[in-house]
Design a protein around this motif. Structure first.
Motif, mmCIF file in Angstrom:
data_model
loop_
_atom_site.group_PDB
_atom_site.id
_atom_site.type_symbol
_atom_site.label_atom_id
_atom_site.label_comp_id
_atom_site.label_asym_id
_atom_site.label_seq_id
_atom_site.Cartn_x
_atom_site.Cartn_y
_atom_site.Cartn_z
ATOM 1 N N ASP A 1 0.820 -1.216 0.000
ATOM 2 C CA ASP A 1 0.000 0.000 0.000
ATOM 3 C C ASP A 1 0.856 1.270 0.000
ATOM 4 O OD1 ASP A 1 0.795 -0.849 2.509
ATOM 5 O OD2 ASP A 1 -1.059 -0.319 3.529
ATOM 6 N N TRP A 2 1.946 1.245 0.769
ATOM 7 C CA TRP A 2 2.804 2.426 0.860
ATOM 8 C C TRP A 2 3.762 2.549 -0.316
ATOM 9 C CZ3 TRP A 2 2.440 6.596 3.843
ATOM 10 C CH2 TRP A 2 1.585 6.524 4.946
ATOM 11 N N ALA A 3 3.784 1.534 -1.170
ATOM 12 C CA ALA A 3 4.647 1.609 -2.348
ATOM 13 C C ALA A 3 4.002 2.478 -3.425
ATOM 14 C CB ALA A 3 4.906 0.209 -2.894
ATOM 15 N N TYR A 4 2.669 2.610 -3.361
ATOM 16 C CA TYR A 4 1.968 3.352 -4.409
ATOM 17 C C TYR A 4 2.262 4.859 -4.443
ATOM 18 C CZ TYR A 4 -0.498 -0.441 -6.583
ATOM 19 O OH TYR A 4 -0.766 -1.565 -7.299
ATOM 20 N N PRO A 5 2.126 5.565 -3.307
ATOM 21 C CA PRO A 5 2.308 7.024 -3.398
ATOM 22 C C PRO A 5 3.628 7.465 -4.048
ATOM 23 C CG PRO A 5 1.367 6.434 -1.288
ATOM 24 C CD PRO A 5 1.734 5.136 -1.959
ATOM 25 N N PRO A 6 4.793 6.922 -3.613
ATOM 26 C CA PRO A 6 6.017 7.417 -4.258
ATOM 27 C C PRO A 6 6.080 7.108 -5.757
ATOM 28 C CG PRO A 6 6.532 5.626 -2.718
ATOM 29 C CD PRO A 6 5.111 5.996 -2.507
ATOM 30 N N PHE A 7 5.665 5.905 -6.144
ATOM 31 C CA PHE A 7 5.773 5.551 -7.561
ATOM 32 C C PHE A 7 4.728 6.275 -8.424
ATOM 33 C CE2 PHE A 7 8.162 1.555 -6.274
ATOM 34 C CZ PHE A 7 9.368 2.023 -6.774
ATOM 35 N N LEU B 1 3.430 9.308 -7.759
ATOM 36 C CA LEU B 1 3.841 10.710 -7.866
ATOM 37 C C LEU B 1 5.082 10.871 -8.745
ATOM 38 C CD1 LEU B 1 3.201 11.689 -4.158
ATOM 39 C CD2 LEU B 1 1.955 12.545 -6.144
ATOM 40 N N ALA B 2 6.034 9.942 -8.588
ATOM 41 C CA ALA B 2 7.275 10.050 -9.371
ATOM 42 C C ALA B 2 7.005 9.847 -10.857
ATOM 43 C CB ALA B 2 8.302 9.030 -8.873
ATOM 44 N N SER B 3 6.195 8.833 -11.194
ATOM 45 C CA SER B 3 5.944 8.554 -12.615
ATOM 46 C C SER B 3 5.124 9.676 -13.244
ATOM 47 C CB SER B 3 5.246 7.209 -12.786
ATOM 48 O OG SER B 3 4.033 7.169 -12.072
ATOM 49 N N THR B 4 4.159 10.214 -12.489
ATOM 50 C CA THR B 4 3.339 11.293 -13.032
ATOM 51 C C THR B 4 4.164 12.571 -13.214
ATOM 52 O OG1 THR B 4 1.422 10.362 -11.917
ATOM 53 C CG2 THR B 4 1.192 12.590 -12.745
ATOM 54 N N ALA B 5 4.983 12.876 -12.241
ATOM 55 C CA ALA B 5 5.837 14.072 -12.355
ATOM 56 C C ALA B 5 6.761 13.948 -13.564
ATOM 57 C CB ALA B 5 6.654 14.267 -11.078
ATOM 58 N N ARG C 1 7.022 1.216 -11.428
ATOM 59 C CA ARG C 1 8.476 1.322 -11.267
ATOM 60 C C ARG C 1 9.156 1.316 -12.635
ATOM 61 N NH1 ARG C 1 11.925 -2.961 -7.718
ATOM 62 N NH2 ARG C 1 11.940 -4.157 -9.662
ATOM 63 N N ASP C 2 8.671 0.446 -13.532
ATOM 64 C CA ASP C 2 9.232 0.395 -14.886
ATOM 65 C C ASP C 2 9.061 1.734 -15.604
ATOM 66 O OD1 ASP C 2 9.965 -2.182 -14.441
ATOM 67 O OD2 ASP C 2 8.343 -3.095 -15.604
ATOM 68 N N VAL C 3 7.886 2.353 -15.429
ATOM 69 C CA VAL C 3 7.648 3.658 -16.062
ATOM 70 C C VAL C 3 8.636 4.686 -15.520
ATOM 71 C CG1 VAL C 3 6.018 5.577 -16.287
ATOM 72 C CG2 VAL C 3 5.217 3.243 -16.581
ATOM 73 N N CYS C 4 8.849 4.651 -14.219
ATOM 74 C CA CYS C 4 9.790 5.595 -13.586
ATOM 75 C C CYS C 4 11.192 5.432 -14.179
ATOM 76 C CB CYS C 4 9.857 5.367 -12.071
ATOM 77 S SG CYS C 4 8.420 5.982 -11.191
ATOM 78 N N GLU D 1 12.022 4.079 -17.054
ATOM 79 C CA GLU D 1 11.999 4.467 -18.466
ATOM 80 C C GLU D 1 12.010 5.986 -18.626
ATOM 81 O OE1 GLU D 1 8.925 3.720 -22.040
ATOM 82 O OE2 GLU D 1 8.919 2.204 -20.478
ATOM 83 N N ALA D 2 11.329 6.668 -17.702
ATOM 84 C CA ALA D 2 11.203 8.126 -17.806
ATOM 85 C C ALA D 2 12.393 8.865 -17.190
ATOM 86 C CB ALA D 2 9.907 8.584 -17.144
ATOM 87 N N GLY D 3 13.372 8.114 -16.719
ATOM 88 C CA GLY D 3 14.578 8.761 -16.210
ATOM 89 C C GLY D 3 14.489 9.298 -14.798
ATOM 90 N N VAL D 4 13.565 8.749 -13.996
ATOM 91 C CA VAL D 4 13.509 9.135 -12.584
ATOM 92 C C VAL D 4 14.788 8.635 -11.901
ATOM 93 C CG1 VAL D 4 12.339 8.679 -10.387
ATOM 94 C CG2 VAL D 4 10.992 9.125 -12.448
ATOM 95 N N ASN D 5 15.422 9.496 -11.118
ATOM 96 C CA ASN D 5 16.637 9.086 -10.408
ATOM 97 C C ASN D 5 16.268 8.316 -9.151
ATOM 98 O OD1 ASN D 5 18.551 10.320 -12.156
ATOM 99 N ND2 ASN D 5 17.960 12.293 -11.285
ATOM 100 N N LEU D 6 16.557 7.018 -9.161
ATOM 101 C CA LEU D 6 16.281 6.188 -7.993
ATOM 102 C C LEU D 6 17.563 6.089 -7.176
ATOM 103 C CD1 LEU D 6 14.356 3.345 -9.885
ATOM 104 C CD2 LEU D 6 13.364 5.316 -8.710
ATOM 105 N N LEU D 7 17.511 6.616 -5.946
ATOM 106 C CA LEU D 7 18.695 6.635 -5.101
ATOM 107 C C LEU D 7 18.473 5.724 -3.903
ATOM 108 C CD1 LEU D 7 19.028 10.526 -5.167
ATOM 109 C CD2 LEU D 7 20.400 8.899 -6.494
ATOM 110 N N ALA D 8 19.456 4.902 -3.598
ATOM 111 C CA ALA D 8 19.328 3.966 -2.485
ATOM 112 C C ALA D 8 20.202 4.403 -1.318
ATOM 113 C CB ALA D 8 19.731 2.569 -2.933
ATOM 114 N N CYS D 9 19.693 4.189 -0.125
ATOM 115 C CA CYS D 9 20.421 4.579 1.087
ATOM 116 C C CYS D 9 21.467 3.511 1.430
ATOM 117 C CB CYS D 9 19.429 4.752 2.233
ATOM 118 S SG CYS D 9 20.204 5.037 3.813
ATOM 119 N N GLN D 10 22.714 3.887 1.330
ATOM 120 C CA GLN D 10 23.806 2.933 1.589
ATOM 121 C C GLN D 10 23.778 2.458 3.042
ATOM 122 O OE1 GLN D 10 26.204 1.526 -0.529
ATOM 123 N NE2 GLN D 10 26.555 0.296 1.309
ATOM 124 N N MET D 11 23.463 3.352 3.956
ATOM 125 C CA MET D 11 23.456 2.999 5.385
ATOM 126 C C MET D 11 22.473 1.863 5.654
ATOM 127 S SD MET D 11 21.474 3.462 8.248
ATOM 128 C CE MET D 11 20.585 4.995 8.442
#
Lengths: 209, 76
Positions: free
Chosen positions: A56-62, A64-68, A156-159, A161-171
């Motif tokens: 459920d919480w995976a939806y808002p970020p993806f 908003l990111a794909s739409t933006a 996620r695939d759309v993001c 493809e559209a060049g959204v920068n996905l950054l992962a927290c190393q910590m």
């Protein structure tokens, strides 16, 4: 901005320079026009901190990111703590109804009157019955499909493809003992707060999810 | 510059899929071409208005036929 203004006023005819009020008015107008021009030519930007690892919480970020990205915005999403689950090669996202009183418990099949029932299931049952989350997740997936809502994988695939920068927290990777191989190769960077904050600072919209 | 009409069927799809599908179709089109989108999501009326305003594409028409919405967008 001040250099620009000085240059402009320097090119004014001498007699206008003597008239302070006229110059002020001219400058104010020019400044307003310039600000508007800058605003219109600017590419809007969005930065999101994604911290939850359930379906459920995976939806808002993806969403908003794909739409933006579709609107032509520049988008950065920083995945930290449980949010890193959303970047795993194999998505195994589940949903928990336990401790989530806002979640309607409805059946995605059967006649309309049946689908309309909001099942009031006691916490004790949700906590005690083995596999309850698996069932809840299965029902949620079916509901999503029935309603024509995209899957997380698709968004996620759309993001990507559209060049959204996905950054992962190393910590988080170190903290939870993950390896980078667990995650999709499209991650743009393995970074920390010190990298993300300057990005967020320059963003027009910055959200914590 | 041709005006070949392309179509995206986004019926029964929810937010943000109609916008994402439209955007993808527009990416593959030439300037001036017109995209026709069919949708059933009531939220898409406002969304396509906003999408066009943001991206500079021209919203030629936005109509409602029963429970269906039809949008026509000319690519910038």
């Amino acid at each position: 901005m001040s250099t620009q203004a000085e240059k402009s006023s320097a090119s004014l005819p001498g007699d206008l320079l003597k008239h302070g009020a006229a110059l002020d008015a001219w400058f104010d107008q020019r400044f307003a026009d310039k600000l508007k021009e800058i605003e219109e030519n600017k590419t809007p930007s969005l930065s999101i901190i994604s911290t939850k690892g359930t379906m459920d919480w995976a939806y808002p970020p993806f969403i908003l990111a794909s739409t933006a990205a579709a609107l032509g915005w520049e988008v950065n999403v920083f995945f930290t703590f449980y949010g890193l689950e959303l970047l795993k090669k194999d998505l195994h996202l589940e949903v928990s109804a336990l401790g989530n009183p806002g979640m309607p418990m409805k059946m995605p099949f059967g006649p309309k009157w049946f689908q309309g029932i909001n099942w009031n299931i006691p916490n004790l049952v949700m906590a005690g019955v083995p596999g309850f989350e698996k069932v809840a997740t299965g029902l949620m997936k079916k509901t999503v499909k029935n309603s024509g809502v995209a899957s997380i994988q698709e968004l996620r695939d759309v993001c990507i493809e559209a060049g959204v920068n996905l950054l992962a927290c190393q910590m988080t990777v170190d903290l939870f003992g993950y390896t980078r191989d667990d995650f999709i190769p499209e991650i743009k960077g393995w970074v920390g707060a010190a990298t993300f904050l300057p990005i967020a600072r320059k963003s027009d919209v910055s959200l914590f999810i | 510059m041709s005006n070949t009409l392309q179509e995206v069927d986004a019926r029964k799809l929810s937010c943000p899929l109609p916008i994402l599908r439209a955007k993808k179709a527009l990416d593959g089109m030439d300037q001036g071409q017109v995209l026709r989108i069919l949708a059933t999501d009531p939220g898409s009326v406002m969304d396509f208005e906003s999408f066009c305003k943001q991206t500079g594409n021209e919203l030629l028409s936005s109509e409602q036929n029963g429970g269906e919405y039809v949008f026509q967008i000319r690519k910038k």
